[in-house]
Structure formats: C-alpha cells, structure tokens
Design an enzyme around this catalytic site. Structure first.
Site, PDB file in Angstrom:
ATOM      1  N   HIS A 114      39.044  27.895  46.802  1.00 22.93           N
ATOM      2  CA  HIS A 114      38.130  29.044  47.533  1.00 22.93           C
ATOM      3  C   HIS A 114      36.662  28.441  47.590  1.00 22.93           C
ATOM      4  O   HIS A 114      35.836  29.258  48.038  1.00 22.93           O
ATOM      5  CB  HIS A 114      38.131  30.300  46.326  1.00 22.93           C
ATOM      6  CG  HIS A 114      37.551  29.755  45.151  1.00 22.93           C
ATOM      7  ND1 HIS A 114      38.615  29.095  44.132  1.00 22.93           N
ATOM      8  CD2 HIS A 114      36.605  29.429  44.100  1.00 22.93           C
ATOM      9  CE1 HIS A 114      37.896  28.792  43.005  1.00 22.93           C
ATOM     10  NE2 HIS A 114      36.694  28.876  43.098  1.00 22.93           N
ATOM     11  N   ASP A 276      43.145  33.553  48.391  1.00 26.75           N
ATOM     12  CA  ASP A 276      41.931  32.588  48.759  1.00 26.75           C
ATOM     13  C   ASP A 276      42.060  31.530  49.740  1.00 26.75           C
ATOM     14  O   ASP A 276      42.896  31.696  50.335  1.00 26.75           O
ATOM     15  CB  ASP A 276      41.678  32.029  47.354  1.00 26.75           C
ATOM     16  CG  ASP A 276      42.768  31.127  46.884  1.00 26.75           C
ATOM     17  OD1 ASP A 276      43.845  31.287  47.196  1.00 26.75           O
ATOM     18  OD2 ASP A 276      42.380  30.299  46.055  1.00 26.75           O
ATOM     19  N   ASP A 280      46.626  30.496  46.762  1.00 27.85           N
ATOM     20  CA  ASP A 280      46.995  30.851  45.487  1.00 27.85           C
ATOM     21  C   ASP A 280      46.604  32.082  44.725  1.00 27.85           C
ATOM     22  O   ASP A 280      47.577  32.357  43.747  1.00 27.85           O
ATOM     23  CB  ASP A 280      47.338  29.426  44.817  1.00 27.85           C
ATOM     24  CG  ASP A 280      45.769  28.899  44.375  1.00 27.85           C
ATOM     25  OD1 ASP A 280      44.841  29.513  44.989  1.00 27.85           O
ATOM     26  OD2 ASP A 280      45.875  28.051  43.833  1.00 27.85           O
ATOM     27  N   ARG A 281      45.549  32.316  45.091  1.00 25.71           N
ATOM     28  CA  ARG A 281      45.203  33.421  44.310  1.00 25.71           C
ATOM     29  C   ARG A 281      45.344  34.838  45.039  1.00 25.71           C
ATOM     30  O   ARG A 281      45.537  34.961  46.196  1.00 25.71           O
ATOM     31  CB  ARG A 281      43.438  33.343  44.267  1.00 25.71           C
ATOM     32  CG  ARG A 281      43.290  32.152  43.269  1.00 25.71           C
ATOM     33  CD  ARG A 281      41.733  31.931  43.073  1.00 25.71           C
ATOM     34  NE  ARG A 281      41.188  31.000  42.077  1.00 25.71           N
ATOM     35  CZ  ARG A 281      39.968  30.986  41.515  1.00 25.71           C
ATOM     36  NH1 ARG A 281      39.123  31.724  41.681  1.00 25.71           N
ATOM     37  NH2 ARG A 281      39.843  29.956  40.714  1.00 25.71           N
ATOM     38  N   THR A 343      43.806  26.930  30.178  1.00 23.91           N
ATOM     39  CA  THR A 343      43.228  27.253  31.373  1.00 23.91           C
ATOM     40  C   THR A 343      43.847  26.219  32.564  1.00 23.91           C
ATOM     41  O   THR A 343      43.584  24.857  32.322  1.00 23.91           O
ATOM     42  CB  THR A 343      41.897  27.380  31.819  1.00 23.91           C
ATOM     43  OG1 THR A 343      41.601  28.297  30.933  1.00 23.91           O
ATOM     44  CG2 THR A 343      41.465  27.388  33.072  1.00 23.91           C
ATOM     45  N   GLU A 362      46.844  33.991  35.319  1.00 20.24           N
ATOM     46  CA  GLU A 362      45.705  33.711  34.678  1.00 20.24           C
ATOM     47  C   GLU A 362      44.842  34.875  35.124  1.00 20.24           C
ATOM     48  O   GLU A 362      44.860  35.180  36.279  1.00 20.24           O
ATOM     49  CB  GLU A 362      45.043  32.513  35.253  1.00 20.24           C
ATOM     50  CG  GLU A 362      45.798  30.896  34.904  1.00 20.24           C
ATOM     51  CD  GLU A 362      45.051  29.810  35.400  1.00 20.24           C
ATOM     52  OE1 GLU A 362      44.414  29.296  34.342  1.00 20.24           O
ATOM     53  OE2 GLU A 362      45.352  29.334  36.528  1.00 20.24           O
ATOM     54  N   GLU A 363      43.601  34.977  34.269  1.00 20.32           N
ATOM     55  CA  GLU A 363      42.474  36.042  34.647  1.00 20.32           C
ATOM     56  C   GLU A 363      42.033  35.696  35.912  1.00 20.32           C
ATOM     57  O   GLU A 363      41.249  36.641  36.573  1.00 20.32           O
ATOM     58  CB  GLU A 363      41.755  36.165  33.612  1.00 20.32           C
ATOM     59  CG  GLU A 363      40.802  34.737  32.961  1.00 20.32           C
ATOM     60  CD  GLU A 363      39.959  34.193  34.012  1.00 20.32           C
ATOM     61  OE1 GLU A 363      39.406  34.876  34.772  1.00 20.32           O
ATOM     62  OE2 GLU A 363      39.972  32.854  34.187  1.00 20.32           O
ATOM     63  N   SER A 364      41.828  34.390  36.464  1.00 25.84           N
ATOM     64  CA  SER A 364      41.342  33.937  37.628  1.00 25.84           C
ATOM     65  C   SER A 364      41.972  34.275  38.838  1.00 25.84           C
ATOM     66  O   SER A 364      42.070  33.491  39.820  1.00 25.84           O
ATOM     67  CB  SER A 364      41.034  32.490  37.546  1.00 25.84           C
ATOM     68  OG  SER A 364      42.031  31.782  37.172  1.00 25.84           O
ATOM     69  N   ARG A 495      31.592  30.158  31.581  1.00 21.85           N
ATOM     70  CA  ARG A 495      32.439  31.159  31.745  1.00 21.85           C
ATOM     71  C   ARG A 495      32.669  31.897  30.332  1.00 21.85           C
ATOM     72  O   ARG A 495      32.927  31.401  29.294  1.00 21.85           O
ATOM     73  CB  ARG A 495      33.748  31.090  32.267  1.00 21.85           C
ATOM     74  CG  ARG A 495      33.937  30.347  33.319  1.00 21.85           C
ATOM     75  CD  ARG A 495      35.258  30.555  34.125  1.00 21.85           C
ATOM     76  NE  ARG A 495      35.496  29.588  35.178  1.00 21.85           N
ATOM     77  CZ  ARG A 495      34.847  29.346  36.497  1.00 21.85           C
ATOM     78  NH1 ARG A 495      34.042  30.246  36.922  1.00 21.85           N
ATOM     79  NH2 ARG A 495      35.144  28.532  37.374  1.00 21.85           N
TER      80      ARG A 495
HETATM   81  C1  G1P Z   1      39.347  27.909  37.526  1.00 23.81           C
HETATM   82  C2  G1P Z   1      39.945  29.026  36.673  1.00 23.81           C
HETATM   83  C3  G1P Z   1      41.499  28.664  36.400  1.00 23.81           C
HETATM   84  C4  G1P Z   1      42.083  28.173  37.468  1.00 23.81           C
HETATM   85  C5  G1P Z   1      41.501  26.942  38.194  1.00 23.81           C
HETATM   86  C6  G1P Z   1      42.067  26.848  39.741  1.00 23.81           C
HETATM   87  O1  G1P Z   1      39.151  26.915  36.570  1.00 23.81           O
HETATM   88  O2  G1P Z   1      39.289  29.442  35.724  1.00 23.81           O
HETATM   89  O3  G1P Z   1      41.951  29.860  35.791  1.00 23.81           O
HETATM   90  O4  G1P Z   1      43.408  27.371  37.077  1.00 23.81           O
HETATM   91  O5  G1P Z   1      40.090  27.594  38.748  1.00 23.81           O
HETATM   92  O6  G1P Z   1      42.229  27.900  40.439  1.00 23.81           O
HETATM   93  P1  G1P Z   1      37.789  26.473  35.876  1.00 23.81           P
HETATM   94  O7  G1P Z   1      36.929  26.407  37.104  1.00 23.81           O
HETATM   95  O8  G1P Z   1      37.477  27.707  35.028  1.00 23.81           O
HETATM   96  O9  G1P Z   1      37.987  25.355  35.050  1.00 23.81           O
HETATM   97 ZN    ZN Z   2      43.242  28.526  45.273  1.00 24.27          ZN
END
Ligand code: G1P
Ligand code: ZN
Length: 538
Positions: A114, A276, A280-281, A343, A362-364, A495
């Site tokens: 993204h 995104d 994938d999101r 994560t 995942e929460e993301s 975060r």
């Molecule tokens: C972030 C998200 C995580 C996800 C990753 C890739 O990673 O928090 O859940 O797997 O992007 O999309 P982070 O920046 O927190 O390490």
């Molecule tokens: Zn992505």
C-alpha cells in the site's frame, strides 16, 4: 547464449523486512541495486535452475523495468520456464496461487503493497518459495548475508520481452509464457464460493468495490461484473496506474475515507470493500458499519463451513499476536485449534502447509484461507458476499448477532509515524524495562496477568522468533501491545494495539477510550515521543 558476468559492489542495506525488500524507487534504481538482490536470491535458491518461476507485480512505477531485469537474470540462472502476468501484472494472492498451481520453484512479486507509488514513491521485491508462501526468515537471512559480499551477478543480454502480448515464446532456451493475470485466480474463486447464490443476491443488493487504482481492478471487474453480473459502477478506480492515481491504496478508515463516508449515507450499498496496492488487504463495510479486521476474521470463522470450498469445516484458525482475540472465541465454540503467531503472513505458512489451518488473519486488514499462502483481499470480499447471500441478514444484523453470541472485542490500532530511531528505541526500551514489575498490578480495576516480549516457537519446524512485540495482558478482558513496524522505508513507526472485551456489547467505545489512557500511563508513548497522539488510528 550471451550470458554476462557483471562486476558489482555490495550494498549494505538489503535486509528484507516484514514482507520482502521494500525501498524507495530512488534506492532501488541505483546501479545494480535490483540486480544484486535478485542475484542473491538465485544463489540461495538453486532449485530455480531448471524449474518454473512466476513473475509479476502490482503495476507500480518501475514494475516493468524490474521485470525485464529479472527475466534476463532468470534466463542466465537456468530457469526453464517463466510464467509472467500480462503487462507485468499479478496481484500478490494471484501470484501465490500460480506458484502453487504451476508447481513453480518460486516467484518474484514486485510490490511495496500500500505504500505510495511513482518515481518518488516506494518499490519492493518479494520472493515467494515453492508452495506460494513468503520466503522464511532463514532464507531471507541467507539472502541478506549474500548481498553483503556480492561482487558479481549473472545476466543474459536479450532484447526486451513484450509483456503486452499473451502467449509463449522461447528466449535462449527458456520458455516465457505471458498469461492473463486474472484467469487462474477467477477460476479458483468460482470453486471456493457459491457464485449462483451471490449472483442471485446481487439482483436485489448493491455492492461497491474500490480497487484504489491498484492491481485488483482487473480482478474485481472480471469476477464481480463479468462473472457475477454486478453493474459496471460496482467496481471503482478499476484501472491500475503506475502511481496509483497519486493515492495511498491502503484500505482503512483514513485512506478510504470517502467510501467510509458513503456507507453512512441513507442510500449506502449493502456491502462495500476495498483492497490495497497489491491486492492482499481488504476492508469490509456495511451500511453505517465498519467491520474491524479482527471481527471480520471471527465472523468468517463462524460461517466458513457453509461455503462450497470449506464444507469439511475448519481444521484450525490463526491470528497474528496483535490481532484481536475475537476469533479465539469462535474457535473455542467450534472446538478447533487457534494459533497465535508473530506479525507477518509468513508465520502462517508452515501451519498452512502442515494442514493445521483453514483460515487466518491479521489486524492489518489481512484475511485469507488455505487456497493460497498470502492474504487475499478480493477473496475476503467474496467470502463476505457469500455469507450475506446465504444468511438472509444484512451486514449490521449479522454483526449484532455475532456479538450477542460471542461477545465483542473492541479494537483499535494507533500508529505513531516518522519517529526518529532513537525515540522509538527509547519508548520500546522503556516499556521493556517496566514489564517485569507490571504483573499483578491493577489499573482501574484491570489486573495485569502477563507482561512480556512476545516470542514464538513454530510448532512445525521448531524455529524461534523473538522480540515480536511487547504485550501487557489483563486476562481475557483486555490487552495493550506495542511493537515497531518492520515495513517502513525511512524513519520508525510504532504501533500501539488496544483490545477490550465486552461480554455484553456496550453502546459506545468508552471502555476502549479508558484503556487508551491506561496504555499511555504504562507505555509513556506520548510522553516519551513528544507527540499529542497517533498519526493514524484504524
Ligand atoms: C504491516 C502489518 C502486518 C503485515 C505487513 C505486510 O507490518 O502490521 O500485519 O503483515 O504490514 O502487509 P508492520 O509494518 O507492522 O511490520
Ligand atoms: Zn499489500
């Protein structure tokens, strides 16, 4: 064959993060920067020699340049068959699926997810292994080690390969197959979901899918409009653009604010979803209602066995540690195992490969099933459509019924962006030092039952991941988690994750607001960083 061995200098910063090597375009475009990293991959994955390689990306700026380089290097490294998406396009889940279906020895997925695109934006290279999952830590560590001392790379001197024309050609003995990027993925979705039921539901219901000018446009158009008969207007911003239209294709309450606003209007569609940059999101919205990713995972866990591809039921579910424990409640009720991983999607892959999981998230804004080894945005949107189509309920009704049955896990993530490294370190170190003394302490009626730095032992291969986030747990009632992002390309992002369980769903989020205050008193995040509050709240 004209294969050249080119001299190069190592770069010291080619360490892959949470999801591959992610850098600014300026960094990637330095002389031999891409070549070095790709060479390091080929050296560490010798099984690519003589095998099939999948190749594609999210269409962002530099995608086309990078693909030509990787093709030429793949030929030089003896790859027998290259499967590449037309225009160089493949969404991340579609690439993972193709690696599986073609039994490829691996694939390069070119994306910075993204992150903004364009000459001033970001770029990324992910290598996924046989089976379609992201390279495990042992492999990315080895690749990184190779990049640190690299002095040569191998490349074939060939004319540019036309990526706009579908079909096969032979270049220096390597079969290059330019495929439609959507076909295999669309077939897979038609197997997993009840398209007849969704089509019928769409006769009387309205959906909107926002592709945010990134890769999911062609996928959503084919599936929603051509296969499921939704009206043209259902897919927005469907044309992938090299700069993503100047936007920030991250489907959340901030970057998809327009869509969120629309869902609060009287004529809101029955379901809205967005994906995104690399597909994938996902974000799921109903009329007047945002489905938090943790709730989305839990609702899908509760209903998945009613969908055609999942009739055998769930083998198990998994969530990343900071993701809300809403899915744990469903898993307990269904009596299926629930795993808690660090994560990053890669930690789900061993469990998926070992047949222990059907669904994970995942929460993301990431949710997916065992059909691929990546999260899958459009899959999640289709799963929701299918669940709504067979439930006969509206999305808000479905959510209310879910919370009545399982209780509600209120959830928020607060991001503090652009922090100097030293400040981020000070906040993390400060909390880490305070953790041991926290257990047993009370904060306004909440008792700390556990306070630690999350470490994970993979139940399949026994590998250990440490330092995966600081967590303060108040039994089943609440959690406060602090971790440092591993996907940034510049300064540090911290975060803060907040979760509060309501057995009887409350009318507002007062509990969460209260927990946020407790979090500040424990983490000193604002105090130590000199900030008034987060940059982003999702
Ligand atoms: C972030 C998200 C995580 C996800 C990753 C890739 O990673 O928090 O859940 O797997 O992007 O999309 P982070 O920046 O927190 O390490
Ligand atoms: Zn992505």
């Amino acid at each position: 064959m004209s294969i050249e061995l080119c001299a190069t200098q190592p770069y010291s910063d080619q360490k892959p993060g949470t999801a591959g090597l992610r850098k600014t375009v300026r960094t990637i475009a330095q002389p031999n920067y891409l070549e070095n990293f790709v060479e390091a991959v080929f050296r560490n994955v010798p099984e690519l020699n003589g095998a099939c390689l999948v190749l594609g990306g999210d269409g962002r700026h530099y995608n086309a340049v990078a693909i030509q380089t990787i093709i030429a290097m793949a030929i030089a490294h003896g790859v027998r068959h290259i499967v590449v998406g037309q225009h160089g396009w493949l969404s991340t889940p579609a690439a993972s699926l193709l690696i599986r279906e073609r039994e490829a020895a691996g694939g390069f997925i070119l994306t910075a997810s993204h992150n903004p695109a364009g000459p001033e934006g970001d770029f990324g290279i992910k290598f996924n292994v046989a089976g379609g999952g992201q390279a495990p830590a042992a492999l990315t560590d080895a690749i990184h080690a190779t990049t640190r001392s690299l002095d040569q790379y191998r490349i074939a001197r060939i004319p540019e390969v036309a990526l706009d024309i579908l079909g096969e050609r032979n270049v220096e003995g390597t079969r290059i197959e330019v495929i439609d990027p959507v076909d295999a993925y669309a077939d897979c979705m038609a197997q997993l979901f009840d398209f007849a039921a969704i089509r019928q539901w769409l006769d009387t219901h309205r959906v909107v899918f926002d592709a945010m000018h990134a890769i999911t446009g062609p996928y959503a158009r084919r599936i929603l409009i051509e296969m499921l008969g939704a009206p043209e207007a259902s897919v927005r911003n469907a044309e992938p653009l090299p700069d993503f239209g100047g936007g920030h294709p991250d489907p959340n309450l901030v970057y998809a604010a327009e869509l969120v606003q629309e869902m609060h209007c009287p004529a809101a569609p029955d379901l809205a979803a967005a994906s995104d940059g690399d597909g994938d999101r996902n974000m799921i919205l109903g009329p007047g209602c945002f489905v938090s990713p943790g709730d989305s995972l839990a609702v899908l866990a509760a209903h998945l066995n009613r969908l055609p591809g999942y009739r055998e039921g769930l083998r198990g579910v998994a969530r990343s540690m900071p993701t809300s424990r809403a899915v744990d409640a469903v898993a307990e009720a269904l009596d299926v195992p629930c795993f808690e991983t660090p994560t990053g999607w890669k930690y789900f892959c061993n469990l998926l490969d070992d047949g222990r999981l059907t669904l994970c998230g995942e929460e993301s804004f990431g949710t997916s099933s065992d059909h691929v080894r990546e999260k899958d945005g459009l899959w999640a949107a289709l799963a929701w459509m299918n669940v709504l189509a067979i439930s006969g309920q509206s999305l808000p009704e479905l959510m209310q019924a879910h919370w009545q049955r399982f209780g509600r896990h209120r959830y928020e993530r607060h991001d503090y962006e652009g922090l100097p490294d030293a400040v981020a370190d000070a906040v993390m170190d400060g909390l880490k030092a305070a953790l041991p003394a926290l257990v047993g302490k009370h904060f306004d009626g909440l008792e700390v039952t556990q306070a630690d730095d999350f470490a994970y032992v993979d139940p399949v291969d026994g590998s250990r991941a440490e330092g995966q986030g600081l967590r303060v747990v108040f039994g089943h009632q609440a959690r406060i988690i602090l971790r440092r992002s591993g996907t940034g390309t510049g300064s540090a992002t911290l975060r803060l994750y907040l979760e509060y369980f309501e057995a009887e769903p409350a009318a507002d989020d007062a509990h969460l607001r209260h927990l946020a205050k407790i979090a500040e008193s424990i983490t000193q995040l604002c105090a130590r960083s000199g900030r008034d509050g987060p940059d982003l709240r999702t």
